[in-house]
Write an enzyme that holds these catalytic residues in place. Structure first.
Site, PDB file in Angstrom:
ATOM      1  N   CYS A 142      -9.995   1.922   8.069  1.00  0.00           N
ATOM      2  CA  CYS A 142     -10.230   0.476   8.171  1.00  0.00           C
ATOM      3  C   CYS A 142     -10.991   0.090   9.433  1.00  0.00           C
ATOM      4  O   CYS A 142     -12.002  -0.616   9.371  1.00  0.00           O
ATOM      5  CB  CYS A 142      -8.919  -0.297   8.042  1.00  0.00           C
ATOM      6  SG  CYS A 142      -7.726  -0.044   9.381  1.00  0.00           S
ATOM      7  N   HIS A 193      -4.011  -2.921  10.428  1.00  0.00           N
ATOM      8  CA  HIS A 193      -5.105  -2.909   9.452  1.00  0.00           C
ATOM      9  C   HIS A 193      -6.121  -3.966   9.850  1.00  0.00           C
ATOM     10  O   HIS A 193      -5.776  -4.998  10.427  1.00  0.00           O
ATOM     11  CB  HIS A 193      -4.561  -3.182   8.043  1.00  0.00           C
ATOM     12  CG  HIS A 193      -5.564  -2.937   6.951  1.00  0.00           C
ATOM     13  ND1 HIS A 193      -6.043  -1.682   6.657  1.00  0.00           N
ATOM     14  CD2 HIS A 193      -6.202  -3.793   6.108  1.00  0.00           C
ATOM     15  CE1 HIS A 193      -6.910  -1.772   5.650  1.00  0.00           C
ATOM     16  NE2 HIS A 193      -7.031  -3.044   5.308  1.00  0.00           N
ATOM     17  N   ASN A 230     -12.807  -4.024   3.251  1.00  0.00           N
ATOM     18  CA  ASN A 230     -12.001  -3.105   4.051  1.00  0.00           C
ATOM     19  C   ASN A 230     -11.980  -1.726   3.426  1.00  0.00           C
ATOM     20  O   ASN A 230     -12.285  -1.558   2.248  1.00  0.00           O
ATOM     21  CB  ASN A 230     -10.585  -3.660   4.235  1.00  0.00           C
ATOM     22  CG  ASN A 230      -9.734  -3.577   2.985  1.00  0.00           C
ATOM     23  OD1 ASN A 230      -8.777  -2.830   2.939  1.00  0.00           O
ATOM     24  ND2 ASN A 230     -10.068  -4.355   1.950  1.00  0.00           N
TER      25      ASN A 230
END
Length: 161
Positions: free
Chosen positions: A63, A114, A130
């Site tokens: 990510c 994340h 992502n």
């Protein structure tokens, strides 16, 4: 000499000035918007590339590898990890977010795990690009609703400085 070749030195000088101001953190709002648009375009172009933990491109990403790669290609170096990117970003409210801003997911602001690039709001959902770790969308770069990542967590937003 045609007008395109005559203006090429001026264009190169202008791009150099924009890049320098972005690196120094003195970018104007217009330059910052262009940076976000460029980073978003880079992330979109990586659609379908495989997820790999610790990878930062050009053909595999995790990510934060995707976000750091996208911004670097757009002309701005940002930290490598999701938490590092959060710590160095200008924190903004969800009302202030714009396409190209960073979306951080975490249980709290000191536990960011994340990150993605905000793509916009449509069909009643907020979306981000992502590098997805889950098998439900495939372990690859995807466009996904932010809500898929916030069960038991929060979304935070940041602008690259």
């Amino acid at each position: 000499m045609n007008s395109v070749s005559a203006s090429r030195p001026a264009l190169i000088a202008a791009l150099g000035a924009v890049t320098a101001s972005l690196m120094l953190g003195t970018a104007s709002p217009a330059e910052a918007a262009t940076l976000k648009q460029a980073a978003l375009k880079v992330a979109k172009a990586r659609k379908g590339d495989p997820y790999q933990y610790g990878a930062a491109g050009p053909h595999r990403f995790d990510c934060s590898g995707l976000t750091s790669y996208s911004y670097k290609k757009a002309g701005k170096t940002i930290p490598r990890t999701a938490q590092g990117q959060y710590n160095k970003s200008r924190h903004i409210s969800w009302k202030s977010r714009q396409p190209g801003d960073l979306v951080f997911i975490g249980r709290n602001s000191k536990g960011i795990y994340h990150v993605g690039i905000y793509a916009g709001f449509w069909s009643g959902k907020s979306w981000m690009w992502n590098a997805n770790t889950g098998s439900y969308r495939g372990r690859k770069v995807v466009l996904a609703p932010i809500s898929e990542y916030t069960a038991g967590a929060h979304a935070y937003y940041g602008q690259v400085k």
